[in-house]
Design a protein around this motif. Structure first.
Motif, PDB file in Angstrom:
ATOM      1  N   PRO A  90      39.957  77.048 -24.009  1.00 45.99           N
ATOM      2  CA  PRO A  90      40.486  78.329 -23.579  1.00 45.99           C
ATOM      3  C   PRO A  90      41.170  78.242 -22.223  1.00 45.99           C
ATOM      4  O   PRO A  90      40.902  77.331 -21.433  1.00 45.99           O
ATOM      5  CB  PRO A  90      39.249  79.240 -23.507  1.00 45.99           C
ATOM      6  CG  PRO A  90      38.064  78.385 -23.735  1.00 45.99           C
ATOM      7  CD  PRO A  90      38.513  77.033 -24.174  1.00 45.99           C
ATOM      8  N   SER A  91      42.014  79.217 -21.964  1.00 44.14           N
ATOM      9  CA  SER A  91      42.682  79.335 -20.676  1.00 44.14           C
ATOM     10  C   SER A  91      41.621  79.433 -19.575  1.00 44.14           C
ATOM     11  O   SER A  91      40.631  80.145 -19.737  1.00 44.14           O
ATOM     12  CB  SER A  91      43.544  80.599 -20.726  1.00 44.14           C
ATOM     13  OG  SER A  91      44.276  80.697 -19.559  1.00 44.14           O
ATOM     14  N   GLY A  92      41.834  78.685 -18.509  1.00 46.46           N
ATOM     15  CA  GLY A  92      40.890  78.735 -17.384  1.00 46.46           C
ATOM     16  C   GLY A  92      39.727  77.772 -17.515  1.00 46.46           C
ATOM     17  O   GLY A  92      38.845  77.738 -16.657  1.00 46.46           O
ATOM     18  N   SER A  93      39.718  76.954 -18.569  1.00 46.22           N
ATOM     19  CA  SER A  93      38.569  76.054 -18.762  1.00 46.22           C
ATOM     20  C   SER A  93      38.654  74.792 -17.905  1.00 46.22           C
ATOM     21  O   SER A  93      37.696  74.013 -17.866  1.00 46.22           O
ATOM     22  CB  SER A  93      38.425  75.683 -20.240  1.00 46.22           C
ATOM     23  OG  SER A  93      39.600  75.087 -20.738  1.00 46.22           O
ATOM     24  N   GLY A  94      39.790  74.580 -17.232  1.00 42.10           N
ATOM     25  CA  GLY A  94      39.896  73.449 -16.310  1.00 42.10           C
ATOM     26  C   GLY A  94      40.742  72.296 -16.829  1.00 42.10           C
ATOM     27  O   GLY A  94      40.803  71.234 -16.196  1.00 42.10           O
TER      28      GLY A  94
ATOM     29  N   THR B 258      44.087  71.809 -17.067  1.00 45.17           N
ATOM     30  CA  THR B 258      45.170  71.415 -16.161  1.00 45.17           C
ATOM     31  C   THR B 258      44.618  70.782 -14.894  1.00 45.17           C
ATOM     32  O   THR B 258      45.132  69.766 -14.417  1.00 45.17           O
ATOM     33  CB  THR B 258      46.036  72.652 -15.820  1.00 45.17           C
ATOM     34  OG1 THR B 258      46.745  73.021 -17.000  1.00 45.17           O
ATOM     35  CG2 THR B 258      47.018  72.377 -14.711  1.00 45.17           C
TER      36      THR B 258
ATOM     37  N   GLU C  45      45.613  66.875  -7.505  1.00 38.09           N
ATOM     38  CA  GLU C  45      44.399  67.534  -7.017  1.00 38.09           C
ATOM     39  C   GLU C  45      43.399  66.444  -6.670  1.00 38.09           C
ATOM     40  O   GLU C  45      43.249  65.476  -7.410  1.00 38.09           O
ATOM     41  CB  GLU C  45      43.798  68.447  -8.100  1.00 38.09           C
ATOM     42  CG  GLU C  45      44.665  69.623  -8.475  1.00 38.09           C
ATOM     43  CD  GLU C  45      44.798  70.656  -7.364  1.00 38.09           C
ATOM     44  OE1 GLU C  45      44.040  70.592  -6.378  1.00 38.09           O
ATOM     45  OE2 GLU C  45      45.682  71.515  -7.497  1.00 38.09           O
TER      46      GLU C  45
HETATM   47  P1  ADP Z   1      43.320  75.648 -17.906  1.00 40.58           P
HETATM   48  O1  ADP Z   1      44.353  74.570 -17.755  1.00 40.58           O
HETATM   49  O2  ADP Z   1      42.222  75.261 -18.834  1.00 40.58           O
HETATM   50  O3  ADP Z   1      43.917  76.980 -18.280  1.00 40.58           O
HETATM   51  P2  ADP Z   1      43.102  75.477 -15.047  1.00 40.58           P
HETATM   52  O4  ADP Z   1      42.687  74.102 -14.753  1.00 40.58           O
HETATM   53  O5  ADP Z   1      44.550  75.820 -14.890  1.00 40.58           O
HETATM   54  O6  ADP Z   1      42.603  75.861 -16.510  1.00 40.58           O
HETATM   55  O7  ADP Z   1      42.297  76.500 -14.156  1.00 40.58           O
HETATM   56  C1  ADP Z   1      40.883  76.559 -14.158  1.00 40.58           C
HETATM   57  C2  ADP Z   1      40.422  77.565 -13.118  1.00 40.58           C
HETATM   58  O8  ADP Z   1      40.735  77.087 -11.826  1.00 40.58           O
HETATM   59  C3  ADP Z   1      41.070  78.924 -13.238  1.00 40.58           C
HETATM   60  O9  ADP Z   1      40.090  79.891 -12.984  1.00 40.58           O
HETATM   61  C4  ADP Z   1      42.093  78.911 -12.153  1.00 40.58           C
HETATM   62  O10 ADP Z   1      42.353  80.202 -11.686  1.00 40.58           O
HETATM   63  C5  ADP Z   1      41.441  78.053 -11.097  1.00 40.58           C
HETATM   64  N1  ADP Z   1      42.403  77.347 -10.234  1.00 40.58           N
HETATM   65  C6  ADP Z   1      43.287  76.409 -10.633  1.00 40.58           C
HETATM   66  N2  ADP Z   1      43.992  75.951  -9.589  1.00 40.58           N
HETATM   67  C7  ADP Z   1      43.538  76.607  -8.493  1.00 40.58           C
HETATM   68  C8  ADP Z   1      43.867  76.576  -7.101  1.00 40.58           C
HETATM   69  N3  ADP Z   1      44.810  75.763  -6.612  1.00 40.58           N
HETATM   70  N4  ADP Z   1      43.181  77.383  -6.286  1.00 40.58           N
HETATM   71  C9  ADP Z   1      42.209  78.217  -6.749  1.00 40.58           C
HETATM   72  N5  ADP Z   1      41.858  78.283  -8.053  1.00 40.58           N
HETATM   73  C10 ADP Z   1      42.506  77.500  -8.915  1.00 40.58           C
END
Ligand code: ADP
Length: 268
Positions: free
Chosen positions: A53-57, A59, A69
């Motif tokens: 799901p979106s937000g699962s980490g 990326t 990162e």
């Molecule tokens: P996914 O790719 O599964 O949708 P992400 O890795 O993009 O998930 O994001 C996971 C969580 O980390 C989300 O809640 C997002 O808002 C948070 N997040 C990602 N990058 C940052 C950042 N640079 N600063 C603060 N929160 C972040």
């Protein structure tokens, strides 16, 4: 700078070693724990898709694999080299920018947004990395770039500028640009999510060709059919952990974990 991460266990490259070893990877943004302990090995030539799901980490994990990162804890070893860091005596220190750039050159990344240099021609977009970072002579870089543009079906666009291309064409240039560095590993972060639906297929086609050639690939994607077709293994992430991993036939058609089942029934 001394690293706050755990000590390295990097070993010299050895036959039979994973190309990528992610160990105890944690990433937090302030109080938000985005990655909560990821362990993952990727063998040379393996294609691993990451869904969830979106937000699962997803990326964030991929971005850690080329040190865009910085892990909060844990470490990543690529082809025997600790990523972004090195051992000096009994300490682990960050690589300087130059050494990091050299290491990153072996890791191609394709983003959701194509990130081409708008003021450079397609050809220059593809040659600039090898010339500036790889110190490849310009003529050789150009010959290599033209061959790669041909491979992604864009030889005729070498002298165009990004804005003159469709999104799908720009993404194919971005793939050629990453390949120009002769990476040992390619990372794809939702490479087709920003494309109009009719342009998705041409980019997936280039990715499938690359997979068939034996490239090691880590692919974050929402394209479930593509993940099923090209992957050796699929990882389902939720809440910053790997919930389930399996070959695609099993993960998509006989998932074991209720969270995987719930996710798949919502998206398929
Ligand atoms: P996914 O790719 O599964 O949708 P992400 O890795 O993009 O998930 O994001 C996971 C969580 O980390 C989300 O809640 C997002 O808002 C948070 N997040 C990602 N990058 C940052 C950042 N640079 N600063 C603060 N929160 C972040």
């Amino acid at each position: 700078m001394t690293s706050p991460t755990t000590p390295a266990t990097a070993e010299p490259p050895r036959a039979g070693q994973p190309l990528v070893r992610i160990s105890g990877l944690h990433k937090s943004y302030g109080a938000l724990d985005v990655l909560r302990g990821i362990d993952l090995d990727v063998r040379p030539g393996e294609k691993v898709s990451i869904i969830g799901p979106s937000g699962s980490g997803k990326t964030t994990m991929l971005r850690c694999v080329n040190f865009i990162e910085r892990p909060t804890r844990g470490h990543i070893v690529i082809d025997g080299d600790l990523l972004g860091q090195k051992r000096v005596g009994d300490r682990v220190v960050d690589l300087d920018d130059r050494a990091l750039a050299r290491q990153r050159a072996g890791i191609g990344m394709v983003f959701q947004r194509f990130n081409l240099f708008p003021h450079l021609s397609v050809l220059r977009n593809v040659t600039i990395g090898p010339v500036k970072v790889g110190k490849v002579p310009a003529a050789e870089a150009e010959a290599r770039a033209l061959a790669l543009l041909d491979k992604v079906g864009l030889a005729s666009k070498a002298h165009s500028y990004p804005e003159q291309l469709s999104g799908g064409q720009q993404q194919r240039v971005a793939i050629a640009r990453a390949l120009a560095m002769r990476p040992k590993l390619m990372l794809f972060d939702e490479a087709t999510s920003a494309l109009d639906p009719e342009l998705v297929g041409e980019v997936l086609g280039v990715m499938a060709d690359l997979a068939a050639e034996g490239m090691t690939m880590l692919i974050v994607t929402h394209e479930m059919q593509f993940a099923e077709d090209v992957s050796d293994r699929v990882i389902f992430m939720d809440g910053g952990v790997v919930v389930e991993e399996a070959p695609p036939g099993r993960l998509f058609h006989a998932p074991e974990h209720p969270r995987t089942r719930a996710f798949l029934s919502a998206v398929l």
